[in-house]
Design a protein around this motif. Structure first.
Motif, PDB file in Angstrom:
ATOM      1  N   GLU A  92     -26.112 -10.438  76.620  1.00  0.00           N
ATOM      2  CA  GLU A  92     -24.747 -10.119  76.206  1.00  0.00           C
ATOM      3  C   GLU A  92     -23.733 -10.608  77.237  1.00  0.00           C
ATOM      4  OE1 GLU A  92     -24.293  -6.281  73.757  1.00  0.00           O
ATOM      5  OE2 GLU A  92     -25.733  -5.742  75.328  1.00  0.00           O
ATOM      6  N   ARG A  93     -22.602 -11.064  76.715  1.00  0.00           N
ATOM      7  CA  ARG A  93     -21.504 -11.563  77.558  1.00  0.00           C
ATOM      8  C   ARG A  93     -20.248 -10.752  77.262  1.00  0.00           C
ATOM      9  NH1 ARG A  93     -21.783 -17.370  78.778  1.00  0.00           N
ATOM     10  NH2 ARG A  93     -19.647 -17.584  78.042  1.00  0.00           N
ATOM     11  N   PHE A  94     -19.604 -10.280  78.316  1.00  0.00           N
ATOM     12  CA  PHE A  94     -18.403  -9.467  78.172  1.00  0.00           C
ATOM     13  C   PHE A  94     -17.260 -10.149  78.918  1.00  0.00           C
ATOM     14  CE2 PHE A  94     -22.136  -6.732  78.148  1.00  0.00           C
ATOM     15  CZ  PHE A  94     -21.961  -5.988  76.991  1.00  0.00           C
ATOM     16  N   PRO A  95     -16.209 -10.580  78.211  1.00  0.00           N
ATOM     17  CA  PRO A  95     -15.090 -11.255  78.882  1.00  0.00           C
ATOM     18  C   PRO A  95     -14.309 -10.285  79.752  1.00  0.00           C
ATOM     19  CG  PRO A  95     -14.583 -10.884  76.566  1.00  0.00           C
ATOM     20  CD  PRO A  95     -16.014 -10.485  76.748  1.00  0.00           C
ATOM     21  N   GLY A  96     -13.886 -10.760  80.922  1.00  0.00           N
ATOM     22  CA  GLY A  96     -13.080  -9.944  81.822  1.00  0.00           C
ATOM     23  C   GLY A  96     -11.598 -10.199  81.602  1.00  0.00           C
ATOM     24  N   GLU A  97     -10.788  -9.301  82.135  1.00  0.00           N
ATOM     25  CA  GLU A  97      -9.334  -9.458  82.104  1.00  0.00           C
ATOM     26  C   GLU A  97      -8.895 -10.060  83.439  1.00  0.00           C
ATOM     27  OE1 GLU A  97      -7.109  -8.999  79.798  1.00  0.00           O
ATOM     28  OE2 GLU A  97      -8.437  -8.148  78.280  1.00  0.00           O
ATOM     29  N   VAL A  98      -8.154 -11.161  83.381  1.00  0.00           N
ATOM     30  CA  VAL A  98      -7.688 -11.786  84.611  1.00  0.00           C
ATOM     31  C   VAL A  98      -6.442 -11.060  85.114  1.00  0.00           C
ATOM     32  CG1 VAL A  98      -6.251 -13.516  83.427  1.00  0.00           C
ATOM     33  CG2 VAL A  98      -7.151 -13.991  85.722  1.00  0.00           C
ATOM     34  N   GLY A  99      -6.392 -10.894  86.437  1.00  0.00           N
ATOM     35  CA  GLY A  99      -5.198 -10.335  87.060  1.00  0.00           C
ATOM     36  C   GLY A  99      -4.392 -11.471  87.674  1.00  0.00           C
TER      37      GLY A  99
END
Length: 203
Positions: A92-99
């Motif tokens: 599984e791949r979970f996209p992160g939120e960029v800061g």
């Protein structure tokens, strides 16, 4: 004398009448001329105005010093956004939120992202975790940090792991409700960015 002249006049009339009859008969029996198509204005009006088709330009037929028309270029992705980062666990791949990030000529500042602004990822304690980027950039160096989910400003951040290479690999933290922040330096001097995930471990 008078009687002879009368006979001569009657003969002349008879001869003239016969001649006229022959001419009329000849004109009636002659075939009528075939009509010819008119090339005048009436023919153009009946057929309507002539239509022409413009030739398709041939790119190979450009004159000296001229460049052929360029084909329409496919859309090129803009690089005003940071590369995407994914937390990978198993398949599984979970996209992160960029800061905050700098990528090429673009820079964006952002504060610590709290848990409420992030999607939740469930992990098992000690699970193997990997962080990868999309094909716009590669990882040169990375650092993983951790803060409690209720720490909305990231004041109490703990170092979790660090390293280098195109894939960041480390073990999941212990049981708890966390914000995971991964700081990444992109290869080729293209900049750096920080990515966030809300991870719930062992629940």
């Amino acid at each position: 004398m008078m009687g002879r002249s009368g006979r001569t006049g009657a003969g002349a009339v008879t001869t003239a009448a016969a001649t006229v009859l022959l001419l009329v008969t000849a004109s009636c029996s002659a075939p009528a001329p075939s009509p010819r198509p008119s090339a005048g204005p009436d023919a153009t009006t009946a057929l309507g105005p002539a239509r022409t088709r413009s030739p398709t330009p041939d790119p190979s037929a450009s004159g000296p010093g001229e460049s052929p028309p360029s084909p329409v270029s496919p859309s090129v992705p803009a690089i005003s956004d940071a590369p995407l980062a994914f937390l990978v666990v198993g398949g599984e791949r979970f996209p992160g939120e960029v800061g905050g990030f700098t990528f090429g000529p673009y820079t964006q500042s952002a504060p610590w992202l709290p848990a409420r602004a992030l999607d939740t990822v469930a992990l098992e304690p000690g699970a193997d975790v990997r962080i990868v980027l999309d094909d716009r950039a590669a990882i040169e160096a990375w650092s993983a940090r951790l803060a409690a989910a209720d720490d909305v400003t990231g004041d109490a951040v703990a170092q979790l792991a660090s390293g280098s290479g195109v894939v960041a690999t480390f073990a999941a933290p212990g049981a708890g409700d966390w914000v995971l922040a991964i700081s990444i330096t992109y290869t080729g001097g293209r900049g750096d960015g920080i990515y966030f995930w809300h991870v719930v471990v062992g629940r």
